[in-house]
Design a protein around this motif. Structure first.
Motif, PDB file in Angstrom:
ATOM      1  N   ILE A 261       3.409  11.437 -23.907  1.00  0.00           N
ATOM      2  CA  ILE A 261       3.300  10.808 -25.225  1.00  0.00           C
ATOM      3  C   ILE A 261       4.689  10.526 -25.789  1.00  0.00           C
ATOM      4  CG2 ILE A 261       2.520  11.112 -27.604  1.00  0.00           C
ATOM      5  CD1 ILE A 261       0.229  12.826 -26.538  1.00  0.00           C
ATOM      6  N   ARG A 262       5.579  11.507 -25.637  1.00  0.00           N
ATOM      7  CA  ARG A 262       6.943  11.352 -26.162  1.00  0.00           C
ATOM      8  C   ARG A 262       7.635  10.161 -25.510  1.00  0.00           C
ATOM      9  NH1 ARG A 262      12.157  12.741 -25.071  1.00  0.00           N
ATOM     10  NH2 ARG A 262      11.593  13.318 -22.952  1.00  0.00           N
TER      11      ARG A 262
ATOM     12  N   SER B 175       3.407   1.154 -31.757  1.00  0.00           N
ATOM     13  CA  SER B 175       3.703   2.377 -31.000  1.00  0.00           C
ATOM     14  C   SER B 175       3.041   3.582 -31.653  1.00  0.00           C
ATOM     15  CB  SER B 175       5.208   2.592 -30.841  1.00  0.00           C
ATOM     16  OG  SER B 175       5.837   2.692 -32.072  1.00  0.00           O
ATOM     17  N   SER B 176       2.965   3.557 -32.981  1.00  0.00           N
ATOM     18  CA  SER B 176       2.325   4.658 -33.686  1.00  0.00           C
ATOM     19  C   SER B 176       0.832   4.721 -33.363  1.00  0.00           C
ATOM     20  CB  SER B 176       2.580   4.477 -35.179  1.00  0.00           C
ATOM     21  OG  SER B 176       1.844   5.399 -35.906  1.00  0.00           O
TER      22      SER B 176
ATOM     23  N   ALA C  99       7.583  -2.761 -38.056  1.00  0.00           N
ATOM     24  CA  ALA C  99       8.018  -2.383 -36.714  1.00  0.00           C
ATOM     25  C   ALA C  99       7.657  -0.923 -36.466  1.00  0.00           C
ATOM     26  CB  ALA C  99       9.526  -2.577 -36.578  1.00  0.00           C
TER      27      ALA C  99
ATOM     28  N   TYR D 141       8.468   2.159 -29.066  1.00  0.00           N
ATOM     29  CA  TYR D 141       9.078   1.933 -30.379  1.00  0.00           C
ATOM     30  C   TYR D 141      10.367   1.127 -30.240  1.00  0.00           C
ATOM     31  CZ  TYR D 141      11.545   2.736 -34.710  1.00  0.00           C
ATOM     32  OH  TYR D 141      12.258   2.537 -35.854  1.00  0.00           O
TER      33      TYR D 141
ATOM     34  N   LYS E 271       0.414   6.014 -29.860  1.00  0.00           N
ATOM     35  CA  LYS E 271       0.689   7.448 -29.856  1.00  0.00           C
ATOM     36  C   LYS E 271      -0.562   8.235 -30.253  1.00  0.00           C
ATOM     37  CE  LYS E 271       3.661   8.881 -32.976  1.00  0.00           C
ATOM     38  NZ  LYS E 271       4.967   8.963 -33.657  1.00  0.00           N
ATOM     39  N   ASN E 272      -1.235   7.785 -31.315  1.00  0.00           N
ATOM     40  CA  ASN E 272      -2.424   8.500 -31.776  1.00  0.00           C
ATOM     41  C   ASN E 272      -3.565   8.429 -30.766  1.00  0.00           C
ATOM     42  OD1 ASN E 272      -1.411   9.617 -34.106  1.00  0.00           O
ATOM     43  ND2 ASN E 272      -1.685   7.730 -35.250  1.00  0.00           N
ATOM     44  N   ILE E 273      -3.693   7.291 -30.105  1.00  0.00           N
ATOM     45  CA  ILE E 273      -4.744   7.162 -29.097  1.00  0.00           C
ATOM     46  C   ILE E 273      -4.448   8.100 -27.923  1.00  0.00           C
ATOM     47  CG2 ILE E 273      -5.668   5.578 -27.339  1.00  0.00           C
ATOM     48  CD1 ILE E 273      -5.728   3.437 -29.525  1.00  0.00           C
TER      49      ILE E 273
ATOM     50  N   SER F 104       5.972   6.792 -26.580  1.00  0.00           N
ATOM     51  CA  SER F 104       6.172   6.356 -27.959  1.00  0.00           C
ATOM     52  C   SER F 104       7.620   5.949 -28.209  1.00  0.00           C
ATOM     53  CB  SER F 104       5.676   7.397 -28.972  1.00  0.00           C
ATOM     54  OG  SER F 104       6.291   8.618 -28.763  1.00  0.00           O
ATOM     55  N   ILE F 105       8.568   6.629 -27.586  1.00  0.00           N
ATOM     56  CA  ILE F 105       9.967   6.238 -27.785  1.00  0.00           C
ATOM     57  C   ILE F 105      10.240   4.886 -27.114  1.00  0.00           C
ATOM     58  CG2 ILE F 105      12.372   6.827 -27.283  1.00  0.00           C
ATOM     59  CD1 ILE F 105      11.505   9.790 -27.537  1.00  0.00           C
TER      60      ILE F 105
ATOM     61  N   LEU G 281      -5.050  -2.090 -24.523  1.00  0.00           N
ATOM     62  CA  LEU G 281      -4.819  -2.259 -25.957  1.00  0.00           C
ATOM     63  C   LEU G 281      -3.840  -3.403 -26.151  1.00  0.00           C
ATOM     64  CD1 LEU G 281      -4.174   1.529 -26.434  1.00  0.00           C
ATOM     65  CD2 LEU G 281      -6.249   0.390 -27.227  1.00  0.00           C
TER      66      LEU G 281
END
Lengths: 148, 434
Positions: free
Chosen positions: A45-46, A28-29, A24, A53, A32-34, A49-50, A12
């Motif tokens: 995932i956590r 990352s969002s 911004a 982000y 996260k969904n993917i 994403s952190i 991606l």
């Protein structure tokens, strides 16, 4: 349909636009969904994403945006954050919690607390910072899939 | 095993197959298939947005008819605090409570009274569980269901306390049994609700085995029946009130958080705002908050689809109503609540997962990306899915085909007829030459 899928990975790519705080976190969002659609464990995932982000925010604050490439394989989530910003003067210092070179107007927004890089390191299993003053910075981070 | 009961139904005869509901649904749970809206049960969280947006009134909330009162020897009305915000010039809650009795209920038990007990329990829980800050409110069943399917990392932050209506139902049944000597099944505990999501809670609760709520009545059904009795009740209101400012405040957004007597909170309402807060919370963007109050409906419970008054007017009315009230009338030391906590852990339900194995999902995600690149990206909804990406996901799940996209179909048709159109052109050419 296409044999792009043969490589056993999802690649991606995202562009982080410079100086736009309202956008911004968009990349990352999406990632996260993917990851949720892929049934990846919540803990991975956590972390991803952190880490992502924080990296994205850094690119907006310090580096006039850049490019993010995320590669998801059965073994890991690999994130490469590449910018052509000013580079990091002292990587060791930047990795310390609380150290920040963010300008005042950025801190006023609640960003730039000096937790970006330390947080990213804390959330990832591997992290490499390649930086050259005046040329740019590439941060490569990996979060391993745990085999639960 | 997983529980996906829903309180939203479709009246097929009224559904025109338009795209309003599919666009509005916050979890993309609705598709138009064969000209009718279809809800994917696992994705639906009972928020009621489709009921609100449907101009043809084809989306119907599920709740009980007032006739359910006849099924019991003794009935207790459980009015939601949102009910008090529906009336003009109401200055005394006791008038509404007395009118409920005149209307036919044998007794009344204010949910706002139980809410004050829940506030006390929550205050204690929040102070004792700093490791889970910010604690997320769970009184709105929609929020619980949303987190269950979309925010696995936030489950540990959830307040594991029963919602006020359930606490009220338990206390009310106990009180009624003691007072009447009747067995539990002869007593009807009937909630007067602002929203159908509470029907879902009553029929198929999460985190507790069984609800003590026997029926869920709509505020909009009770409202017209109360207006007459309220005139009579105003002459001699009975002292049935068991709540003060804190309890009544629960009826609108910020009320639950206010009951914690702390400034360290945020309160968000409306699905879009709630989702944004949860997304940010998931990225650990909030550091110094103790509590997060979330309500699916704009304005909080007063914004439920079973209410009659504009939510913001109702909010203003509630505020005026409790302005001179005592802070609270119900307290745990006088009314202890047995086992007010969740009995079962909330389990994450990864319903949005595309396939089973990781390898399979890698292929599926790649296919989704590939399809999205081919679609026009207009998100027009003509295919029956809310976005081009949603259609791509449906195709990957085997529930739709590429030609459902009218733009792809048009290209395809053009391709088929192109030899003919060339022929047509040639013929026309011939004609004009003559």
């Amino acid at each position: 349909m296409s044999d792009q899928t043969g490589s056993a990975g999802v690649v991606l790519k995202y562009t982080v636009s410079p100086d736009d705080f309202t956008r911004a976190g968009e990349a990352s969002s999406k990632v996260k969904n993917i990851l949720k659609q892929m049934g990846i464990s919540p803990d991975v995932i956590r972390k991803v994403s952190i880490a992502m982000y924080e990296g994205e925010i850094n690119m907006v604050i310090h580096a006039h945006g850049g490019e993010i490439t995320v590669t998801i394989t059965p073994q890991e989530v690999l994130m490469e954050l590449k910018d052509v910003g000013p580079g990091i003067e002292d990587v060791e210092k930047a990795m310390k919690a609380g150290y920040s070179t963010a300008p005042e107007q950025v801190r006023a927004l609640g960003f730039g607390a000096g937790m970006g890089l330390p947080n990213m390191q804390g959330c990832t299993d591997e992290m490499k910072v390649e930086t050259e003053l005046g040329v740019g910075t590439t941060i490569t981070m990996s979060v391993h899939m745990e085999d639960k | 095993m997983a529980n996906f009961y829903h309180s939203v139904r479709l009246d097929e005869s009224l559904c025109k197959g338009c795209i309003n509901c599919i666009k509005r649904c916050p979890t993309q749970a609705i598709r138009v298939r064969n000209g009718k809206a279809v809800i994917t049960s696992e994705f639906c969280i009972d928020c009621g947005e489709c009921i609100r947006i449907c101009q043809h009134h084809a989306k119907l909330p599920t709740y009980d008819s007032v006739d359910i009162m006849k099924n019991y020897k003794h009935t207790v009305a459980l009015p939601a605090p949102a009910l008090y915000g529906q009336f003009n010039n109401l200055t005394d809650v006791r008038v509404v409570l007395t009118a409920l009795k005149i209307m036919g209920f044998d007794d009344v038990f204010e949910v706002s009274g139980a809410a004050e007990l829940v506030s006390e329990i929550s205050r204690d829980y929040v102070m004792k569980h700093t490791e889970h800050w910010p604690i997320i409110s769970t009184a709105c069943p929609v929020i619980v269901r949303l987190i269950r399917v979309r925010f696995p990392n936030l489950i540990t932050h959830m307040l594991p306390v029963l919602p006020p209506v359930e606490v009220a139902a338990r206390l009310a049944r106990k009180k009624a049994m003691a007072e009447t000597g009747l067995p539990a099944e002869d007593i009807g505990i009937l909630f007067i609700s602002p929203c159908p999501a509470k029907t879902t809670f009553a029929k198929a609760p999460l985190c507790t085995d069984k609800s003590e709520i026997d029926g869920v009545l709509a505020i909009k059904d009770i409202y017209p029946l109360l207006l007459g009795p309220m005139k009579q009740a105003a002459l001699a209101p009975e002292d049935l009130s068991i709540s003060g400012r804190i309890g009544i405040g629960w009826g609108s957004t910020g009320g639950e958080a206010g009951g914690l007597l702390s400034d360290s909170y945020l309160a968000a309402d409306g699905m879009e705002n709630v989702i944004r807060v949860l997304e940010d919370l998931e990225d650990e963007k909030f550091h110094d908050l103790q509590f997060i109050e979330l309500n699916a409906c704009s304005g909080g419970c007063v914004g439920g689809v079973l209410t009659v008054e504009n939510p913001y007017i109702a909010q203003a009315k509630l505020k005026r109503l409790h302005k001179y009230e005592v802070v609270a009338r119900s307290h745990l030391d006088a009314t202890p609540v047995e086992k007010p906590f969740w009995k079962n852990r909330l389990e994450y339900e990864p319903v949005f997962k595309l396939g089973e194995s990781l390898l399979e999902n890698i292929n599926k995600i790649n296919l989704v990306e590939e399809l999205c690149a081919r679609f026009p990206g207009l998100d027009c909804g003509s295919c029956g899915a809310p976005t081009c990406k949603a259609l791509a996901e449906d195709i990957v799940r085997g529930k739709a085909s590429e030609n459902d996209c009218i733009h792809i179909l048009r290209e395809y048709l053009k391709e088929i007829i192109s030899p003919f159109s060339m022929l047509d052109k040639d013929l026309n050419q011939g004609e004009s030459d003559q």
